[in-house]
Write a protein that holds these residues in place. Structure first.
Motif, PDB file in Angstrom:
ATOM      1  N   LEU A  48      17.779  66.489  26.136  1.00 60.75           N
ATOM      2  CA  LEU A  48      17.544  67.410  27.248  1.00 60.75           C
ATOM      3  C   LEU A  48      18.708  67.282  28.220  1.00 60.75           C
ATOM      4  O   LEU A  48      19.136  66.183  28.559  1.00 60.75           O
ATOM      5  CB  LEU A  48      16.221  67.086  27.941  1.00 60.75           C
ATOM      6  N   LYS A 104      16.939  73.622  31.408  1.00 58.74           N
ATOM      7  CA  LYS A 104      16.012  73.704  30.273  1.00 58.74           C
ATOM      8  C   LYS A 104      16.576  74.531  29.122  1.00 58.74           C
ATOM      9  O   LYS A 104      16.418  74.174  27.956  1.00 58.74           O
ATOM     10  CB  LYS A 104      14.684  74.314  30.731  1.00 58.74           C
ATOM     11  N   LEU A 122       4.870  71.782  26.597  1.00 60.10           N
ATOM     12  CA  LEU A 122       5.589  70.564  26.942  1.00 60.10           C
ATOM     13  C   LEU A 122       5.131  69.355  26.143  1.00 60.10           C
ATOM     14  O   LEU A 122       5.708  68.275  26.262  1.00 60.10           O
ATOM     15  CB  LEU A 122       5.434  70.265  28.440  1.00 60.10           C
ATOM     16  N   ASP A 141      10.046  68.618  27.299  1.00 62.70           N
ATOM     17  CA  ASP A 141       9.875  67.482  28.209  1.00 62.70           C
ATOM     18  C   ASP A 141       9.488  66.267  27.370  1.00 62.70           C
ATOM     19  O   ASP A 141       8.351  66.171  26.900  1.00 62.70           O
ATOM     20  CB  ASP A 141       8.795  67.778  29.247  1.00 62.70           C
ATOM     21  N   GLY A 160       9.293  63.266  28.525  1.00 67.47           N
ATOM     22  CA  GLY A 160       8.470  62.364  29.342  1.00 67.47           C
ATOM     23  C   GLY A 160       9.116  61.009  29.583  1.00 67.47           C
ATOM     24  O   GLY A 160       8.646  60.222  30.394  1.00 67.47           O
TER      25      GLY A 160
END
Length: 266
Positions: A24, A28, A215, A262, A264
């Motif tokens: 990432l 985005k 996500l 995402d 995380g």
């Protein structure tokens, strides 16, 4: 690290999990949505309800996947030449080293044999991919590229969904670019459909799944959920589709790693 300066090595499983992911980046992603509605001098009727799909995609990208508004480019009623010019300009102008992915969506008429329509003529999937080949756009190296095609066979019957389409001789033989995934609304001898005037069922389901779970899962897992949901919807619709092969969007992937919007833990 202990008092002797020794640092324990990272677990191999942790290293592998990072290496198996696309990174990432600062933003985005960058999205291009081409919505071909009016086909001018051709006999094909206008696709006015496609505006519902554009709205759903734009809202999903901004509110759920957190794309910046300036990173969503919407084009309408492009000839094949204009489609080429728009895609080439995006490839040359955008610094993809700052973007986690590229998304290109085409809403138009099309055929199963890797063909989508500009408002004047046919446009191959290879023409969609070509400007974004890493050999031409080095900042896209090791960056996932997603092509989402909502294409309807131009002969519509009385139910407003597609007539069956003959199977091609060599399906998807043009999709060769690494780190590329195609999600396409049509399959051989199948139908695509619209329901209640609210845009295409495929795009609406795609946006719904991405809003709810976009996500949480790898992108291929998300697209499999879309395929399954669309197929269940057809099976539950019943009467109008008796003796007709139901449609299930097809996915063609040359991704080499997992991708989530995402992780995380990045």
């Amino acid at each position: 690290m202990d008092s002797g300066g020794y640092m324990a090595p990272m677990e191999v499983s942790d290293m592998d999990s990072v290496q198996d992911r696309y990174k990432l980046k600062r933003y985005k992603g960058y999205a291009v949505i081409i919505n071909n509605v009016n086909f001018g001098h051709t006999r094909y009727r206008s696709r006015e309800r496609s505006a519902h799909d554009v709205t759903a995609l734009q809202e999903m990208l901004q509110t759920r996947l957190l794309f910046r508004p300036e990173d969503i480019q919407i084009e309408e009623d492009l000839t094949t030449n204009q489609m080429s010019l728009v895609l080439e300009k995006v490839a040359s102008d955008v610094n993809f080293s700052e973007y986690s992915c590229l998304i290109v969506v085409v809403l138009s008429y099309g055929e199963f044999e890797n063909i989508v329509y500009g408002v004047d003529s046919k446009f191959s999937y290879q023409q969609l991919i070509s400007p974004f080949q890493s050999s031409k756009t080095p900042t896209l190296l090791d960056t996932p590229k997603f092509f989402i095609i909502q294409s309807e066979y131009p002969k519509n019957d009385r139910f407003g969904h597609n007539a069956p389409v003959p199977a091609p001789l060599s399906p998807c033989n043009e999709i060769k670019e690494p780190d590329t995934l195609f999600l396409i609304s049509v399959n051989p001898a199948s139908i695509t459909w619209r329901k209640d005037g609210n845009g295409s069922h495929f795009i609406q389901r795609l946006c719904e799944v991405m809003r709810l779970e976009g996500l949480r899962y790898d992108i291929k897992q998300m697209f499999v959920k879309v395929q399954q949901q669309v197929q269940r919807d057809y099976e539950g619709y019943g009467g109008d589709f008796v003796n007709t092969k139901i449609s299930c969007p097809r996915m063609e992937s040359l991704l080499s790693k997992e991708f989530r919007f995402d992780w995380g833990d990045h």
